[in-house]
Scaffold this motif. Structure first.
Motif, PDB file in Angstrom:
ATOM      1  N   ASP A  66       0.817  -1.210   0.000  1.00  7.63           N
ATOM      2  CA  ASP A  66       0.000   0.000   0.000  1.00  7.63           C
ATOM      3  C   ASP A  66       0.853   1.264   0.000  1.00  7.63           C
ATOM      4  N   GLY A  67       1.918   1.267  -0.803  1.00  9.70           N
ATOM      5  CA  GLY A  67       2.745   2.462  -0.959  1.00  9.70           C
ATOM      6  C   GLY A  67       3.841   2.636   0.067  1.00  9.70           C
ATOM      7  N   THR A  68       3.920   1.751   1.057  1.00 12.52           N
ATOM      8  CA  THR A  68       4.997   1.827   2.043  1.00 12.52           C
ATOM      9  C   THR A  68       6.117   0.862   1.655  1.00 12.52           C
ATOM     10  N   LEU A  69       7.329   1.206   2.060  1.00  9.59           N
ATOM     11  CA  LEU A  69       8.507   0.417   1.714  1.00  9.59           C
ATOM     12  C   LEU A  69       9.334   0.156   2.966  1.00  9.59           C
ATOM     13  N   SER A  70       9.736  -1.094   3.144  1.00  7.07           N
ATOM     14  CA  SER A  70      10.639  -1.468   4.236  1.00  7.07           C
ATOM     15  C   SER A  70      11.822  -2.217   3.634  1.00  7.07           C
ATOM     16  N   VAL A  71      13.019  -1.836   4.050  1.00  7.30           N
ATOM     17  CA  VAL A  71      14.239  -2.493   3.583  1.00  7.30           C
ATOM     18  C   VAL A  71      15.007  -3.002   4.796  1.00  7.30           C
ATOM     19  N   ASP A  72      15.268  -4.284   4.804  1.00  2.00           N
ATOM     20  CA  ASP A  72      15.917  -4.929   5.946  1.00  2.00           C
ATOM     21  C   ASP A  72      15.219  -4.548   7.250  1.00  2.00           C
ATOM     22  N   ARG A  73      13.878  -4.586   7.189  1.00  2.00           N
ATOM     23  CA  ARG A  73      12.988  -4.377   8.336  1.00  2.00           C
ATOM     24  C   ARG A  73      13.025  -2.957   8.889  1.00  2.00           C
ATOM     25  N   ALA A  74      13.482  -2.027   8.072  1.00  2.00           N
ATOM     26  CA  ALA A  74      13.452  -0.618   8.457  1.00  2.00           C
ATOM     27  C   ALA A  74      12.571   0.135   7.467  1.00  2.00           C
ATOM     28  N   ALA A  81       5.094  10.080  -5.441  1.00  3.41           N
ATOM     29  CA  ALA A  81       5.163   9.408  -6.740  1.00  3.41           C
ATOM     30  C   ALA A  81       5.648   7.964  -6.581  1.00  3.41           C
ATOM     31  N   ASP A  82       6.639   7.765  -5.696  1.00  2.89           N
ATOM     32  CA  ASP A  82       7.136   6.411  -5.476  1.00  2.89           C
ATOM     33  C   ASP A  82       6.097   5.545  -4.764  1.00  2.89           C
ATOM     34  N   ALA A  83       5.335   6.139  -3.874  1.00  2.00           N
ATOM     35  CA  ALA A  83       4.272   5.379  -3.211  1.00  2.00           C
ATOM     36  C   ALA A  83       3.286   4.838  -4.243  1.00  2.00           C
ATOM     37  N   ALA A  84       2.970   5.674  -5.242  1.00  2.00           N
ATOM     38  CA  ALA A  84       2.077   5.228  -6.317  1.00  2.00           C
ATOM     39  C   ALA A  84       2.731   4.117  -7.135  1.00  2.00           C
ATOM     40  N   ARG A  85       4.039   4.250  -7.390  1.00  2.00           N
ATOM     41  CA  ARG A  85       4.745   3.206  -8.140  1.00  2.00           C
ATOM     42  C   ARG A  85       4.785   1.899  -7.359  1.00  2.00           C
ATOM     43  N   LEU A  86       4.989   1.985  -6.064  1.00  2.00           N
ATOM     44  CA  LEU A  86       5.010   0.778  -5.235  1.00  2.00           C
ATOM     45  C   LEU A  86       3.646   0.081  -5.241  1.00  2.00           C
ATOM     46  N   SER A  91       0.334  -4.396  -7.102  1.00  2.45           N
ATOM     47  CA  SER A  91      -0.791  -4.871  -7.905  1.00  2.45           C
ATOM     48  C   SER A  91      -0.306  -5.785  -9.026  1.00  2.45           C
ATOM     49  N   GLY A  92       0.797  -5.388  -9.657  1.00  4.21           N
ATOM     50  CA  GLY A  92       1.349  -6.207 -10.738  1.00  4.21           C
ATOM     51  C   GLY A  92       1.813  -7.562 -10.249  1.00  4.21           C
ATOM     52  N   ALA A  93       2.426  -7.591  -9.060  1.00  4.15           N
ATOM     53  CA  ALA A  93       2.879  -8.867  -8.498  1.00  4.15           C
ATOM     54  C   ALA A  93       1.695  -9.774  -8.197  1.00  4.15           C
ATOM     55  N   ARG A  94       0.611  -9.187  -7.710  1.00  2.00           N
ATOM     56  CA  ARG A  94      -0.590  -9.990  -7.419  1.00  2.00           C
ATOM     57  C   ARG A  94      -1.203 -10.560  -8.702  1.00  2.00           C
ATOM     58  N   GLU A 227       7.010  -4.862 -17.788  1.00  3.08           N
ATOM     59  CA  GLU A 227       6.302  -3.666 -17.314  1.00  3.08           C
ATOM     60  C   GLU A 227       6.660  -3.384 -15.847  1.00  3.08           C
ATOM     61  N   LEU A 228       6.736  -4.438 -15.053  1.00  5.23           N
ATOM     62  CA  LEU A 228       7.116  -4.258 -13.649  1.00  5.23           C
ATOM     63  C   LEU A 228       8.550  -3.748 -13.540  1.00  5.23           C
ATOM     64  N   GLN A 229       9.428  -4.261 -14.395  1.00  7.52           N
ATOM     65  CA  GLN A 229      10.807  -3.788 -14.371  1.00  7.52           C
ATOM     66  C   GLN A 229      10.880  -2.307 -14.732  1.00  7.52           C
ATOM     67  N   SER A 230      10.042  -1.856 -15.647  1.00 12.74           N
ATOM     68  CA  SER A 230      10.018  -0.443 -16.032  1.00 12.74           C
ATOM     69  C   SER A 230       9.532   0.435 -14.885  1.00 12.74           C
ATOM     70  N   ILE A 231       8.510  -0.034 -14.158  1.00 13.20           N
ATOM     71  CA  ILE A 231       8.026   0.718 -13.003  1.00 13.20           C
ATOM     72  C   ILE A 231       9.126   0.816 -11.952  1.00 13.20           C
ATOM     73  N   GLN A 232       9.818  -0.305 -11.717  1.00 14.24           N
ATOM     74  CA  GLN A 232      10.924  -0.311 -10.758  1.00 14.24           C
ATOM     75  C   GLN A 232      12.001   0.687 -11.164  1.00 14.24           C
ATOM     76  N   ALA A 233      12.319   0.727 -12.458  1.00 16.50           N
ATOM     77  CA  ALA A 233      13.371   1.629 -12.942  1.00 16.50           C
ATOM     78  C   ALA A 233      13.015   3.091 -12.713  1.00 16.50           C
ATOM     79  N   ALA A 234      11.712   3.398 -12.614  1.00 17.01           N
ATOM     80  CA  ALA A 234      11.276   4.785 -12.424  1.00 17.01           C
ATOM     81  C   ALA A 234      11.297   5.220 -10.965  1.00 17.01           C
ATOM     82  N   LEU A 235      11.545   4.301 -10.039  1.00 20.98           N
ATOM     83  CA  LEU A 235      11.565   4.664  -8.622  1.00 20.98           C
ATOM     84  C   LEU A 235      12.625   5.730  -8.345  1.00 20.98           C
ATOM     85  N   GLU A 236      12.258   6.743  -7.600  1.00 25.07           N
ATOM     86  CA  GLU A 236      13.194   7.789  -7.209  1.00 25.07           C
ATOM     87  C   GLU A 236      14.013   7.370  -5.983  1.00 25.07           C
TER      88      GLU A 236
END
Length: 266
Positions: A66-74, A81-86, A91-94, A227-236
């Motif tokens: 839901d737009g949140t990101l955790s890396v190594d549990r942080a 914009a990145d929240a929307a990409r996430l 959604s794409g993974a599902r 398509e998912l790889q392209s969205i990932q590449a756009a992450l800021e």
């Protein structure tokens, strides 16, 4: 007895464990780099979000929901914009996981249909065909308890998956050899030839049609992966100044300089 090219290709398909065959000369494994895109992570997609995890490397765990990101549990700070990409990635993974499961099931069915056809041609034994069906059921059950539950582990379509098809092929190959020798020495080889003439054309048509349909299904899946790889590449977002890479171009296997499988790229 002569098997036509498509039927023979199907036998080789089973023996060597590839799962997609576009034609007699091309076979493609169902793997994390099926689409020439790879991931070094195991993946879990469920109602709680998307997890990517591995035993070594940096980062070892990535989670987003839901737009949140955790890396190594942080929990990480991301832009709107990145929240929307996430969210799009989630959604794409599902959407992608059921597609992968469908391709895996269909490719398994194709392999075992080919094996069952060869067994029937060479033995005429309903009992031996039922043995193939038991192997099929076990392999499909394995897919349903892994991919079917949203889990892609690197060994799902490595040793774990391949060993099931390999075991079935090896068991049936030994049985087929004994059956053929018995028919030859007891003067029943003519019956085997008659079955081959009667069945091989139909078997060929079915294998070719389903292989083409399966390849088309895999092509659609690969389009979604790109398509998912392209969205990932756009992450800021940057981690220690580096892009966060969950999907990357698969390493080259043509003998040239290899492509590193790192998870962080500039």
């Amino acid at each position: 007895m002569r098997f036509s090219d498509a039927a023979l290709a199907a036998c080789l398909l089973i023996a060597s464990m590839p799962v997609l065959a576009a034609d007699d000369e091309t076979a493609t494994r169902l793997s994390s780099d099926q689409c020439e895109i790879s991931t070094p992570y195991n993946v879990l997609v469920d109602t709680g979000g998307v997890w990517l995890y591995r035993d070594s490397g940096t980062p070892k765990e990535i989670f987003f929901h839901d737009g949140t990101l955790s890396v190594d549990r942080a929990v990480q700070t991301v832009s709107t914009a990145d929240a929307a990409r996430l969210r799009k990635l989630e959604s794409g993974a599902r959407t992608l996981m059921p597609q992968v499961t469908s391709v895996a099931r269909e490719s398994t069915d194709l392999a075992f249909d080919a094996l069952a056809g060869v067994v029937e041609v060479m033995t005429g034994s309903a009992r031996k065909v039922r043995q193939v069906e038991r192997h099929r059921a076990a392999t499909l059950g394995y897919i349903d308890t892994t991919l079917g539950t949203g889990r892609w582990d690197q060994d799902v379509f490595g040793e774990g998956f391949e060993s099931r098809i390999e075991d079935a092929a090896e068991r049936m190959t030994g049985s087929l050899g004994r059956s053929v020798m018995w028919q030859v020495f007891t003067g029943r080889a003519g019956r085997m030839d008659a079955r081959a003439e009667r069945m091989e054309a139909d078997l060929d048509r079915k294998i070719e049609a389903r292989s083409a349909a399966l390849q088309a299904q895999a092509d659609v899946l690969c389009t979604h992966v790109r398509e998912l790889q392209s969205i990932q590449a756009a992450l800021e977002y940057r981690l220690a100044g580096q892009r966060l890479v969950m999907l990357e171009d698969a390493p080259r296997s043509d003998g040239d300089a290899s492509v590193s499988r790192t998870s962080l790229k500039p």
